[in-house]
Design a protein around this motif. Structure first.
Motif, mmCIF file in Angstrom:
data_model
loop_
_atom_site.group_PDB
_atom_site.id
_atom_site.type_symbol
_atom_site.label_atom_id
_atom_site.label_comp_id
_atom_site.label_asym_id
_atom_site.label_seq_id
_atom_site.Cartn_x
_atom_site.Cartn_y
_atom_site.Cartn_z
ATOM 1 N N PHE A 40 0.856 -1.128 -0.005
ATOM 2 C CA PHE A 40 0.164 -0.042 -0.301
ATOM 3 C C PHE A 40 0.872 1.217 -0.136
ATOM 4 C CE2 PHE A 40 -2.599 -3.327 2.446
ATOM 5 C CZ PHE A 40 -3.460 -3.423 1.390
ATOM 6 N N VAL A 41 1.220 1.707 -1.407
ATOM 7 C CA VAL A 41 2.141 2.998 -1.189
ATOM 8 C C VAL A 41 1.551 4.100 -1.493
ATOM 9 C CG1 VAL A 41 3.882 1.399 -2.437
ATOM 10 C CG2 VAL A 41 2.110 2.559 -3.933
ATOM 11 N N PHE A 42 0.087 3.893 -1.671
ATOM 12 C CA PHE A 42 -0.870 5.349 -1.731
ATOM 13 C C PHE A 42 -2.123 5.248 -1.019
ATOM 14 C CE2 PHE A 42 -3.411 8.040 -4.898
ATOM 15 C CZ PHE A 42 -3.110 9.149 -4.422
ATOM 16 N N PRO A 43 -2.088 5.266 0.291
ATOM 17 C CA PRO A 43 -3.414 5.467 1.059
ATOM 18 C C PRO A 43 -4.124 6.606 0.570
ATOM 19 C CG PRO A 43 -1.613 4.982 2.451
ATOM 20 C CD PRO A 43 -0.821 5.375 1.075
ATOM 21 N N ASN A 44 -5.176 6.562 0.277
ATOM 22 C CA ASN A 44 -6.168 7.610 -0.119
ATOM 23 C C ASN A 44 -7.587 7.678 0.254
ATOM 24 O OD1 ASN A 44 -7.918 6.254 -2.422
ATOM 25 N ND2 ASN A 44 -5.912 5.677 -2.606
ATOM 26 N N ARG A 45 -8.401 8.648 0.046
ATOM 27 C CA ARG A 45 -9.672 8.753 0.300
ATOM 28 C C ARG A 45 -10.854 8.493 -0.449
ATOM 29 N NH1 ARG A 45 -7.829 13.162 3.759
ATOM 30 N NH2 ARG A 45 -7.751 12.801 5.843
ATOM 31 N N VAL A 46 -10.257 7.737 -1.674
ATOM 32 C CA VAL A 46 -11.049 7.515 -2.847
ATOM 33 C C VAL A 46 -12.401 6.533 -2.367
ATOM 34 C CG1 VAL A 46 -11.611 6.442 -5.252
ATOM 35 C CG2 VAL A 46 -9.609 7.764 -4.312
ATOM 36 N N ARG A 47 -12.111 5.534 -1.608
ATOM 37 C CA ARG A 47 -12.890 4.638 -1.052
ATOM 38 C C ARG A 47 -14.240 5.221 -0.242
ATOM 39 N NH1 ARG A 47 -14.326 0.916 2.938
ATOM 40 N NH2 ARG A 47 -15.209 -1.086 2.454
ATOM 41 N N ASP B 194 11.625 -2.034 6.038
ATOM 42 C CA ASP B 194 11.380 -1.095 6.915
ATOM 43 C C ASP B 194 10.249 -0.271 6.437
ATOM 44 O OD1 ASP B 194 11.672 1.025 8.450
ATOM 45 O OD2 ASP B 194 13.825 1.645 7.921
ATOM 46 N N PRO B 195 9.195 -0.176 7.267
ATOM 47 C CA PRO B 195 7.914 0.671 6.893
ATOM 48 C C PRO B 195 8.333 2.263 6.497
ATOM 49 C CG PRO B 195 7.551 -0.512 8.795
ATOM 50 C CD PRO B 195 9.162 -0.566 8.577
ATOM 51 N N GLU B 196 9.567 2.787 6.944
ATOM 52 C CA GLU B 196 9.951 3.968 6.935
ATOM 53 C C GLU B 196 10.420 4.305 5.526
ATOM 54 O OE1 GLU B 196 9.811 6.867 8.373
ATOM 55 O OE2 GLU B 196 8.752 5.876 10.039
ATOM 56 N N VAL B 197 10.861 3.148 5.056
ATOM 57 C CA VAL B 197 11.159 3.342 3.484
ATOM 58 C C VAL B 197 10.044 3.419 2.445
ATOM 59 C CG1 VAL B 197 12.173 2.146 1.426
ATOM 60 C CG2 VAL B 197 13.321 2.092 3.535
ATOM 61 N N ARG B 198 8.930 2.630 3.047
ATOM 62 C CA ARG B 198 7.483 2.860 2.160
ATOM 63 C C ARG B 198 7.022 4.461 2.488
ATOM 64 N NH1 ARG B 198 2.932 2.415 4.814
ATOM 65 N NH2 ARG B 198 3.954 0.771 6.212
ATOM 66 N N LEU B 199 7.068 4.738 3.766
ATOM 67 C CA LEU B 199 6.584 6.064 3.985
ATOM 68 C C LEU B 199 7.054 7.032 3.428
ATOM 69 C CD1 LEU B 199 5.802 5.598 7.863
ATOM 70 C CD2 LEU B 199 3.973 5.887 6.209
ATOM 71 N N LEU B 200 8.465 7.109 3.262
ATOM 72 C CA LEU B 200 9.252 8.158 2.730
ATOM 73 C C LEU B 200 8.759 8.255 1.230
ATOM 74 C CD1 LEU B 200 11.359 10.166 2.404
ATOM 75 C CD2 LEU B 200 13.150 8.401 1.966
ATOM 76 N N ARG B 201 8.556 6.907 0.496
ATOM 77 C CA ARG B 201 8.317 7.355 -0.906
ATOM 78 C C ARG B 201 6.816 7.804 -0.907
ATOM 79 N NH1 ARG B 201 7.143 1.939 -4.616
ATOM 80 N NH2 ARG B 201 6.503 2.864 -6.267
ATOM 81 N N THR B 202 5.952 7.510 -0.020
ATOM 82 C CA THR B 202 4.666 7.751 0.021
ATOM 83 C C THR B 202 4.562 9.346 0.136
ATOM 84 O OG1 THR B 202 3.813 5.853 0.599
ATOM 85 C CG2 THR B 202 2.278 7.717 1.092
ATOM 86 N N ARG B 203 5.334 9.835 1.372
ATOM 87 C CA ARG B 203 5.418 11.243 1.553
ATOM 88 C C ARG B 203 5.856 12.010 0.327
ATOM 89 N NH1 ARG B 203 8.484 9.485 6.175
ATOM 90 N NH2 ARG B 203 7.172 9.218 7.858
ATOM 91 N N GLN B 204 6.918 11.560 -0.089
ATOM 92 C CA GLN B 204 7.303 12.330 -1.218
ATOM 93 C C GLN B 204 6.552 12.542 -2.449
ATOM 94 O OE1 GLN B 204 10.877 10.145 -2.027
ATOM 95 N NE2 GLN B 204 12.082 11.460 -0.810
ATOM 96 N N ARG B 205 5.604 11.320 -2.826
ATOM 97 C CA ARG B 205 4.658 11.421 -3.915
ATOM 98 C C ARG B 205 3.517 12.108 -3.596
ATOM 99 N NH1 ARG B 205 4.750 8.527 -8.802
ATOM 100 N NH2 ARG B 205 3.610 9.726 -10.197
ATOM 101 N N VAL B 206 3.036 11.990 -2.229
ATOM 102 C CA VAL B 206 1.785 12.909 -2.000
ATOM 103 C C VAL B 206 2.058 14.162 -2.046
ATOM 104 C CG1 VAL B 206 0.163 13.394 -0.020
ATOM 105 C CG2 VAL B 206 0.831 11.156 -1.001
#
Length: 392
Positions: A40-47, A222-234
């Motif tokens: 889940f790299v892009f949590p969002n509010r679409v649903r 490491d969840p922080e790696v995923r979070l970093l990518r998500t933060r940057q793209r969002v």
């Protein structure tokens, strides 16, 4: 030449094989904790937003946005791929909300990835040992590609039958080996030069015990790696959405400035002219090396601060973009369907035409050589938009 006889039915690694490891290996692997939300790299509010609007089924929303294929829309809602700004504008237009209302601040105190992921996680009973094996395999795959830079996406697809979408899922440990089909398992064996699951397990376990996989394992678990990518793209999406606004039909348009533009004089134009460096040397298989050239090119008005020029070198996209052309690449812009993207590889860059396939996946195509790349499965940092071209 030595010829190996391969078994007709590949045997996969499993928790039982892990149990047969040496005590040292088994104890060491206990420290590997796979990130349960790595898909889940892009949590969002679409649903959440579509249900608020009374659309209980995703198909109901999809019917309002024919420009976005249903399968791609589903992946966006599930957070498995990043949406493009224009897609968020269209989704928001169909729901009559602001596009930024579809974004989530993953660092907000109220956000809980575990709660958000509940509707999207399949119920299955994968053993933790199998999950750890998947992590080891993913790390070993990354090591293999790092040691042999000729193993590009195109080569792995052509020579080993591992297309980009499967390659990405393997490299991020998104599925345990027992869940892959026989063709994929056989392709993995060929890549690692083994004949059975036991041999594969022994090979990657030995790499693990030597410490060869340490850095790669951390990047996967490491969840922080995923979070970093998500933060940057969002953050990129949020900034981009500030420059666009939906029209009455929910289509993206440029936001009109509230104040009149200043008068442009000859001195103003001269002061704002910016020259960009140009890179580009021809490499095999249609790739463009990132070596600097003596050429410079004028930056278009909309070019971002990191934009640069790339000499095409070969007409890989057909005669419409000849070898002597120079394209302007902007890493701060997301490629759009119908446009051209520059994909960064370990060797240089590849230019591709961007389109959707029948499943809604964003794909990049090259004519000569005939190459197909799944853009959705690439690191966004490796994909940049081509915003213009100069024809000498």
């Amino acid at each position: 030449m030595t010829t190996r006889t391969r078994s007709t039915a590949p045997s996969t690694t499993s928790g039982e094989q892990l149990a047969g490891m040496s005590g040292k290996a088994e104890r060491s692997m206990l420290g590997i904790t796979p990130d349960p939300y790595r898909a889940f790299v892009f949590p969002n509010r679409v649903r959440d937003q579509r249900q608020r609007k009374g659309l209980q089924k995703l198909m109901a929303l999809s019917e309002r946005i024919p420009e976005i294929p249903y399968i791609r829309l589903s992946k966006i809602e599930r957070g498995e791929i990043f949406a493009r700004p224009d897609e968020l504008v269209r989704i928001a237009g169909a729901l009559a909300i602001a596009p930024v209302d579809l974004l989530i601040d993953v660092d907000a105190a109220a956000f809980d990835i575990a709660a958000w992921a509940v509707p999207f996680q399949a119920v299955r009973s994968a053993k933790i040992a199998e999950e750890r094996n998947a992590v080891l395999l993913a790390a070993a795959l990354r090591l293999r590609r790092n040691q042999d830079r000729t193993l590009t996406i195109a080569v792995l697809d052509r020579d080993y039958g591992l297309p980009a979408v499967i390659l990405s899922r393997l490299g991020n440990a998104q599925k345990t080996l027992d869940r892959w089909n026989e063709a994929t398992v056989s392709a993995i064996y060929r890549l690692f030069g083994v004949d059975t699951g036991t041999m594969l397990q022994e090979k990657i376990t030995a790499q693990f015990l030597r410490g060869d996989l340490d850095g790669y394992i951390e990047a996967i678990t490491d969840p922080e790696v995923r979070l970093l990518r998500t933060r940057q793209r969002v953050a990129e999406l949020r900034a981009s959405l500030l420059d666009t606004a939906p029209d009455a039909a929910g289509k993206p348009t440029s936001r009109t400035p509230s104040s009149p533009a200043p008068a442009v004089t000859e001195n103003t134009v001269a002061a704002e002219t910016r020259m960009l460096r140009v890179i580009g040397t021809p490499l095999p298989n249609g790739l463009i090396g990132d070596a600097a050239t003596d050429a410079v090119v004028e930056a278009p008005a909309r070019a971002g601060p990191r934009a640069f020029g790339v000499r095409v070198c070969r007409a890989t996209l057909g005669p419409g973009l000849p070898a002597n052309a120079i394209v302007i690449v902007d890493p701060d812009r997301v490629p759009v369907v119908g446009g051209v993207a520059a994909i960064r590889t370990g060797e240089g860059y590849r230019l591709v035409t961007v389109t959707f396939d029948r499943n809604g996946t964003t794909m990049g195509y090259s004519v000569s050589p005939d190459v197909e790349v799944n853009i959705d499965e690439l690191d966004p940092a490796d994909v940049a938009s081509v915003i213009s071209a100069v024809f000498p």
